[in-house]
Design a protein around this motif. Sequence first.
Motif, PDB file in Angstrom:
ATOM      1  N   LEU A 123       0.770  -1.383  -0.073  1.00 19.22           N
ATOM      2  CA  LEU A 123       0.053   0.325  -0.145  1.00 19.22           C
ATOM      3  C   LEU A 123       0.817   1.521  -0.080  1.00 19.22           C
ATOM      4  N   GLU A 124       0.295   2.302  -0.494  1.00 18.68           N
ATOM      5  CA  GLU A 124       1.042   3.687  -0.501  1.00 18.68           C
ATOM      6  C   GLU A 124       0.241   4.388   0.395  1.00 18.68           C
ATOM      7  N   PHE A 125       1.120   5.242   1.307  1.00 17.13           N
ATOM      8  CA  PHE A 125       0.376   5.953   2.325  1.00 17.13           C
ATOM      9  C   PHE A 125       0.648   7.445   2.219  1.00 17.13           C
ATOM     10  N   THR A 126      -0.473   8.268   2.487  1.00 16.94           N
ATOM     11  CA  THR A 126      -0.027   9.757   2.534  1.00 16.94           C
ATOM     12  C   THR A 126       0.412  10.092   3.971  1.00 16.94           C
ATOM     13  N   HIS A 127       0.947  11.408   3.934  1.00 18.54           N
ATOM     14  CA  HIS A 127       1.207  11.966   5.248  1.00 18.54           C
ATOM     15  C   HIS A 127       0.139  11.722   6.267  1.00 18.54           C
ATOM     16  N   SER A 128       0.634  11.383   7.608  1.00 20.92           N
ATOM     17  CA  SER A 128      -0.498  10.990   8.482  1.00 20.92           C
ATOM     18  C   SER A 128      -1.187  12.554   8.928  1.00 20.92           C
ATOM     19  N   LEU A 129      -2.595  12.276   8.802  1.00 21.95           N
ATOM     20  CA  LEU A 129      -3.395  13.428   9.151  1.00 21.95           C
ATOM     21  C   LEU A 129      -3.444  13.600  10.776  1.00 21.95           C
ATOM     22  N   TYR A 130      -3.393  12.343  11.523  1.00 20.17           N
ATOM     23  CA  TYR A 130      -3.741  12.484  12.629  1.00 20.17           C
ATOM     24  C   TYR A 130      -3.006  11.452  13.669  1.00 20.17           C
ATOM     25  N   SER A 131      -2.309  11.437  14.809  1.00 15.97           N
ATOM     26  CA  SER A 131      -1.627  10.365  15.408  1.00 15.97           C
ATOM     27  C   SER A 131      -2.346  10.263  16.536  1.00 15.97           C
ATOM     28  N   ASP A 132      -2.654   9.010  16.984  1.00 21.16           N
ATOM     29  CA  ASP A 132      -3.455   8.584  18.159  1.00 21.16           C
ATOM     30  C   ASP A 132      -2.761   7.496  18.695  1.00 21.16           C
ATOM     31  N   ASP A 133      -3.121   6.975  19.997  1.00 20.98           N
ATOM     32  CA  ASP A 133      -2.894   6.071  20.728  1.00 20.98           C
ATOM     33  C   ASP A 133      -4.213   5.098  20.803  1.00 20.98           C
ATOM     34  N   LEU A 134      -3.977   3.572  21.168  1.00 18.09           N
ATOM     35  CA  LEU A 134      -5.015   2.843  21.594  1.00 18.09           C
ATOM     36  C   LEU A 134      -4.977   2.924  23.174  1.00 18.09           C
ATOM     37  N   GLN A 135      -5.971   3.088  23.842  1.00 15.81           N
ATOM     38  CA  GLN A 135      -6.378   3.380  25.074  1.00 15.81           C
ATOM     39  C   GLN A 135      -7.452   2.459  25.657  1.00 15.81           C
ATOM     40  N   PHE A 136      -7.457   2.771  26.951  1.00 10.02           N
ATOM     41  CA  PHE A 136      -8.395   1.656  27.782  1.00 10.02           C
ATOM     42  C   PHE A 136      -9.367   2.707  28.419  1.00 10.02           C
ATOM     43  N   VAL A 137     -10.428   2.604  28.397  1.00 10.87           N
ATOM     44  CA  VAL A 137     -11.506   3.482  29.221  1.00 10.87           C
ATOM     45  C   VAL A 137     -12.237   2.578  30.159  1.00 10.87           C
ATOM     46  N   ALA A 138     -12.328   2.764  31.173  1.00 12.57           N
ATOM     47  CA  ALA A 138     -13.040   2.266  32.483  1.00 12.57           C
ATOM     48  C   ALA A 138     -14.163   3.188  33.038  1.00 12.57           C
ATOM     49  N   GLY A 139     -14.950   2.487  33.891  1.00 19.63           N
ATOM     50  CA  GLY A 139     -16.201   3.235  34.457  1.00 19.63           C
ATOM     51  C   GLY A 139     -15.721   3.350  35.912  1.00 19.63           C
ATOM     52  N   LYS A 140     -16.009   4.865  36.367  1.00 18.89           N
ATOM     53  CA  LYS A 140     -15.439   5.483  37.692  1.00 18.89           C
ATOM     54  C   LYS A 140     -16.199   4.771  38.611  1.00 18.89           C
ATOM     55  N   PHE A 342     -16.666   8.130  32.829  1.00 22.92           N
ATOM     56  CA  PHE A 342     -15.566   7.223  32.707  1.00 22.92           C
ATOM     57  C   PHE A 342     -14.146   7.674  32.929  1.00 22.92           C
ATOM     58  N   TYR A 343     -13.161   6.990  32.891  1.00 19.69           N
ATOM     59  CA  TYR A 343     -11.919   7.627  32.845  1.00 19.69           C
ATOM     60  C   TYR A 343     -11.102   7.030  32.032  1.00 19.69           C
ATOM     61  N   LYS A 344      -9.839   7.530  31.432  1.00 18.66           N
ATOM     62  CA  LYS A 344      -9.017   6.606  30.687  1.00 18.66           C
ATOM     63  C   LYS A 344      -7.880   6.193  31.474  1.00 18.66           C
ATOM     64  N   MET A 345      -7.267   5.018  31.508  1.00 21.69           N
ATOM     65  CA  MET A 345      -6.140   4.777  32.086  1.00 21.69           C
ATOM     66  C   MET A 345      -5.032   5.339  31.500  1.00 21.69           C
ATOM     67  N   ARG A 346      -3.746   5.540  32.507  1.00 18.28           N
ATOM     68  CA  ARG A 346      -2.679   6.281  32.114  1.00 18.28           C
ATOM     69  C   ARG A 346      -1.893   5.340  31.140  1.00 18.28           C
ATOM     70  N   MET A 347      -2.169   4.119  31.072  1.00 21.03           N
ATOM     71  CA  MET A 347      -1.460   3.154  29.837  1.00 21.03           C
ATOM     72  C   MET A 347      -1.922   3.370  28.624  1.00 21.03           C
ATOM     73  N   ALA A 348      -1.173   3.622  27.577  1.00 22.94           N
ATOM     74  CA  ALA A 348      -1.560   3.918  26.058  1.00 22.94           C
ATOM     75  C   ALA A 348      -0.659   2.696  25.265  1.00 22.94           C
ATOM     76  N   LEU A 349      -1.241   2.103  24.483  1.00 20.41           N
ATOM     77  CA  LEU A 349      -0.599   1.220  23.619  1.00 20.41           C
ATOM     78  C   LEU A 349      -0.589   1.545  22.217  1.00 20.41           C
ATOM     79  N   PHE A 350       0.449   0.902  21.156  1.00 21.48           N
ATOM     80  CA  PHE A 350       0.365   1.085  19.857  1.00 21.48           C
ATOM     81  C   PHE A 350       0.122   2.608  19.443  1.00 21.48           C
ATOM     82  N   PRO A 351       1.020   3.499  19.242  1.00 23.35           N
ATOM     83  CA  PRO A 351       0.881   4.681  18.740  1.00 23.35           C
ATOM     84  C   PRO A 351       0.427   4.242  17.127  1.00 23.35           C
ATOM     85  N   ILE A 352      -0.766   5.029  16.659  1.00 26.09           N
ATOM     86  CA  ILE A 352      -1.249   4.836  15.380  1.00 26.09           C
ATOM     87  C   ILE A 352      -1.153   6.176  14.501  1.00 26.09           C
TER      88      ILE A 352
END
Length: 446
Positions: A123-140, A342-352
């Motif tokens: 595949l041919e990719f353009t420049h990235s439009l947005y950078s994100d991480d996979l994260q976990f969200v849990a109930g308070k 909800f709250y996000k865990m501090r842990m983030a995985l796989f920069p995307i």
Amino acid sequence: MVQTLQEALEDPEIIRGLQHHPRTFRFTEEVRVVLTVVERPPHLYVKEQDDGSLSVSGPMANVLHVMASSLNFTYHLIRPVDKTYGYKMDNGTWSGMTGHTRRKEADIALAPYTRTEDRNKYLEFTHSLYSDDLQFVAGKGQPEIDPWGFLFPLDSVVWAALLASLVIAWLAMVVLGSNNNKKGVGRFTWITDLFLEHLRVALRQDLRLGQRRGSEMLLVLGWMVVTMMVMWSYSGNLVSLLAVRYISKPLQTLRNLLDSSVTLIMTRNDVFTDFLLTVKSGELQELGNLYKVGRVKYQLSKTFPDVMEKLVTKGHHVLFSPGLALDRLAANYFAKAGRCDFYKMRMALFPITHCIIGLKGNLLVRAMSYRVRAILESGLYDHWLMSSIPFSTVCRHAPSIITVREPLAINNLWGMLVVLGAGLLLALVTFCLELCVDKRNGDRAS
């Protein structure tokens, strides 16, 4: 008649223009480009019209409109039957948008694609439009009362310094003092009485100074000033802290998640779930193995709003998804319920990354990449993205401590009552021992 992209690329002039001047290239005649799309909120929304045609909206649709105007092309939208990015099937073919692209049924895949080593081969990719991480969200958790909150007005260092000051002031008085005013009293009893006098000052009780020299009086007055300032501050802060409620956020790291009993919710058949199943060691392997013990539920992303409301809020499930998608889900829930549950865990995985893609060697994708970078550097994409998510930042940094105004209850004070009860019990035991010792001494004397 409008040319297709494949027909246009047969023109050597167009090929040279795309190769040597991709930044400024523009088709001299309108060209028709076929795009494959799937919905990926909040980046892209796809709607089917009454006549069966598709339309798109959202930040990536704005990017498409800029590309069409800048490069002078029109477009036709198609959507894969399974409405997925695509994965390799048992017969060796590909499904979803990837299948459309590899079979040349579409020229461009308009969706936020993540660049991976395997995808980069074809595949041919353009420049990235947005950078994100996979994260976990849990109930308070529910707001909780800390019964030991009466210890919090002073930091542990201040408590230690106060105790050290008490000991120093007492020892100084022992050195400076004399036993002249305590005739008939043993030295140990006198020293003990001095310590209790300093302790009574700290507890704001009465003080029997008696006849003391100037240096002793100065030392006692200095100790009184210190304790009064500290205890006034303590009492003022204590009233405030009794109104504090603590919201539990127990899951913060991957280890916290693995050691708990919560169930993980994620999508099936994407590059991340596939990767987790191939990891051979460490915490990521443990995360991938959760499905073996029944702690993984696979859900379609379109069901995530219901999952958030019905499962995650209960505290027994955790949702695993790109961080921005989780922000959108939390924002929509806040708009509906008026709460941040909800709250996000501090842990983030796989920069995307989030790229537009085409088949390897697609010259149009390379020309689009320059324009994508210009849009990104101007801040337009972030502006479009945040504008599409009302309340996007409301729940992002919601406090874990809240204050309330309500009467004090036993829940607030039982820690203090435990201390009081323990002190009274200790005093009773001491009193009984004194009676026993006094009686024994009396029996011996008789």
